[in-house]
Structures are given as structure tokens and as C-alpha cells.
Design an enzyme around this catalytic site. Sequence first.
Site, PDB file in Angstrom:
ATOM      1  N   ASN A   7       0.804  -1.225   0.000  1.00  0.00           N
ATOM      2  CA  ASN A   7       0.000   0.000   0.000  1.00  0.00           C
ATOM      3  C   ASN A   7       0.841   1.280   0.000  1.00  0.00           C
ATOM      4  O   ASN A   7       0.390   2.310  -0.487  1.00  0.00           O
ATOM      5  CB  ASN A   7      -0.998   0.003   1.164  1.00  0.00           C
ATOM      6  N   LYS A  30      13.333  -6.301  -0.573  1.00  0.00           N
ATOM      7  CA  LYS A  30      12.424  -7.237  -1.226  1.00  0.00           C
ATOM      8  C   LYS A  30      11.071  -6.533  -1.323  1.00  0.00           C
ATOM      9  O   LYS A  30      10.299  -6.512  -0.367  1.00  0.00           O
ATOM     10  CB  LYS A  30      12.324  -8.536  -0.416  1.00  0.00           C
ATOM     11  N   ASP A  85      -0.055 -11.272   8.924  1.00  0.00           N
ATOM     12  CA  ASP A  85       0.262 -12.525   9.609  1.00  0.00           C
ATOM     13  C   ASP A  85       1.602 -13.117   9.192  1.00  0.00           C
ATOM     14  O   ASP A  85       2.176 -13.931   9.922  1.00  0.00           O
ATOM     15  CB  ASP A  85      -0.842 -13.560   9.352  1.00  0.00           C
ATOM     16  N   THR A  86       2.100 -12.724   8.019  1.00  0.00           N
ATOM     17  CA  THR A  86       3.398 -13.229   7.568  1.00  0.00           C
ATOM     18  C   THR A  86       4.490 -12.913   8.579  1.00  0.00           C
ATOM     19  O   THR A  86       5.467 -13.661   8.710  1.00  0.00           O
ATOM     20  CB  THR A  86       3.762 -12.617   6.200  1.00  0.00           C
ATOM     21  N   GLU A 102       5.998  -4.081  11.857  1.00  0.00           N
ATOM     22  CA  GLU A 102       4.718  -3.403  12.012  1.00  0.00           C
ATOM     23  C   GLU A 102       3.688  -4.311  11.355  1.00  0.00           C
ATOM     24  O   GLU A 102       3.692  -4.482  10.131  1.00  0.00           O
ATOM     25  CB  GLU A 102       4.719  -2.034  11.326  1.00  0.00           C
ATOM     26  N   ARG A 135      -5.119   0.319   4.754  1.00  0.00           N
ATOM     27  CA  ARG A 135      -4.053   0.928   5.555  1.00  0.00           C
ATOM     28  C   ARG A 135      -4.041   0.253   6.916  1.00  0.00           C
ATOM     29  O   ARG A 135      -5.081  -0.031   7.496  1.00  0.00           O
ATOM     30  CB  ARG A 135      -4.298   2.431   5.750  1.00  0.00           C
ATOM     31  N   CYS A 136      -2.853   0.038   7.447  1.00  0.00           N
ATOM     32  CA  CYS A 136      -2.761  -0.613   8.756  1.00  0.00           C
ATOM     33  C   CYS A 136      -3.302   0.281   9.862  1.00  0.00           C
ATOM     34  O   CYS A 136      -3.651  -0.204  10.945  1.00  0.00           O
ATOM     35  CB  CYS A 136      -1.325  -1.032   9.047  1.00  0.00           C
ATOM     36  N   GLU A 180      -7.804 -10.542  -5.765  1.00  0.00           N
ATOM     37  CA  GLU A 180      -9.021 -11.342  -5.596  1.00  0.00           C
ATOM     38  C   GLU A 180      -9.012 -12.040  -4.241  1.00  0.00           C
ATOM     39  O   GLU A 180     -10.045 -12.166  -3.587  1.00  0.00           O
ATOM     40  CB  GLU A 180      -9.136 -12.371  -6.722  1.00  0.00           C
ATOM     41  N   GLU A 229      -8.568  -8.099  10.933  1.00  0.00           N
ATOM     42  CA  GLU A 229      -8.326  -6.896  10.134  1.00  0.00           C
ATOM     43  C   GLU A 229      -8.789  -7.121   8.697  1.00  0.00           C
ATOM     44  O   GLU A 229      -8.227  -7.956   7.994  1.00  0.00           O
ATOM     45  CB  GLU A 229      -6.835  -6.554  10.151  1.00  0.00           C
TER      46      GLU A 229
END
Length: 233
Positions: A7, A30, A85-86, A102, A135-136, A180, A229
Site C-alpha cells: 500500500n 524485497k 500474519d506473515t 509493524e 491501511r494498517c 481477488e 483486520e
Amino acid sequence: LAIPPFNYPVNLAVSKLAPALMAGNTVVLKPPSQGVVAGIHMIKCFQAAGLPAGTVNLVTGKGSEIGDFLTTHPAVNCISFTGGDTGIAISRKAGMVPLQMELGGKDACIVCSDADLDLAATHIIKGGFSYSGQRCTAVKVVLVMQDIADELVRKVHAGVQKLKVGRPEDNADITAVVSEGSANFIQGLVEDAKAKGATFLTDWKREGNLLWPVLLDNVTADMRIAWEEPFGP
């Protein structure tokens, strides 16, 4: 190792690169799979500005394919990651490597009885639906005192109804979510809320990755939308 999100692929990449470079480190960037082009152009700008070769290095690819290789590589001695979650998976595999993360959240707006409700409604809508909610720090839940709840709901609903849904090039307020998979996830949250009795103040509508803004009332703690979220409108 710097891993920014889709984002804000430039802003949040620079916020990771700058401190590392100022401290005398080289960096591997990355970029997010949905923001690779931004990362490539940014590196070209660094090169054009005269940054020494090898100072900032670019690696592209899907996180599911190259993520483990990068995060567990012995040459990596710090990982800065922004995402969801990654981050949990990275922290488990990184061992003793310092981490700066974050991750996701469930950002709340609290409205007290003496609040300016017009002002509150304006900021709730702006905070919840700008960037289509991707947005977080987006407002995801509103906690409001009971004596003003109905009036605030009416004001927020009226504002949401005015949001323009469509394409970015048409200056729409709400545009398509990034993938998607993201749209499917959001739809799952919405369907769960509907099945468990949430009040829908707006109609659910979806065309591909384009989701119309959803405003829910009477959300209970057993609904996924109360805790997870959505990263969408």
C-alpha cells in the site's frame, strides 16, 4: 533485509532503508509482489543519484517462494517487515536475528458523549475508507457512548452514502482492493457477520475486486469482523 507492504511501496521502503544506510549497513530490499515496479524505479533513482553499487540490492519474487531463503540467509543480520500474519512466520524462522515489525491491528475510534459528532463522523469516514481501507492505521471499529450512538450512526451512514465507488483515474473514493484473494477474505468476514446477526447499514455489493463500502452496526464479539483486520472498505 527490508520488506515493505504494497500500500505504501516507496514511503515505507524508504523508512526502512534510510536508518539502515545511515548506520552504515548495506540493505537487501524485497518489494511487495504487488508493488515490484515501484521498488525497481526507486532503486534506479538511487543509482542515478550516485549511491555506490551494492549498497542497496533488490530481490523480487513471491514471498511464498523466496521468503524463507531471504529471512533465514546467514548474511541477513536484521529484518524490517511491514505486513500482516506473515510477520509471525518470519519471527519464528528468523531465530536470534533482530526484528523490526509493524503488523496488523484492529484500530478503534472512541467517541464520547460530549464529542462534536459532525467532526467525529467526518474523521471516521476519512480514517476508515481512504485508500479503500487498505491501511494498517485505518479506522476499523467505532466504540461510541450509547446516548449518542444512533445519531452518530446516522451521520456516518449519510457520509458513507456519498462516497464515489469506481476507478482511480475517475477520482473515486473507493477503488478495487489489491487482489481477488483480499476481496474473498473481506467477503468471508462480511458473510460471517451477516450470519451472526450484524445490522447492515449499507448493501453488500461486489464486482470482482471492487467492493462497495460496508457499514455494520450491532457487531458482537463472536463475529470475525470484530477481531480480524479486513484491510478493505
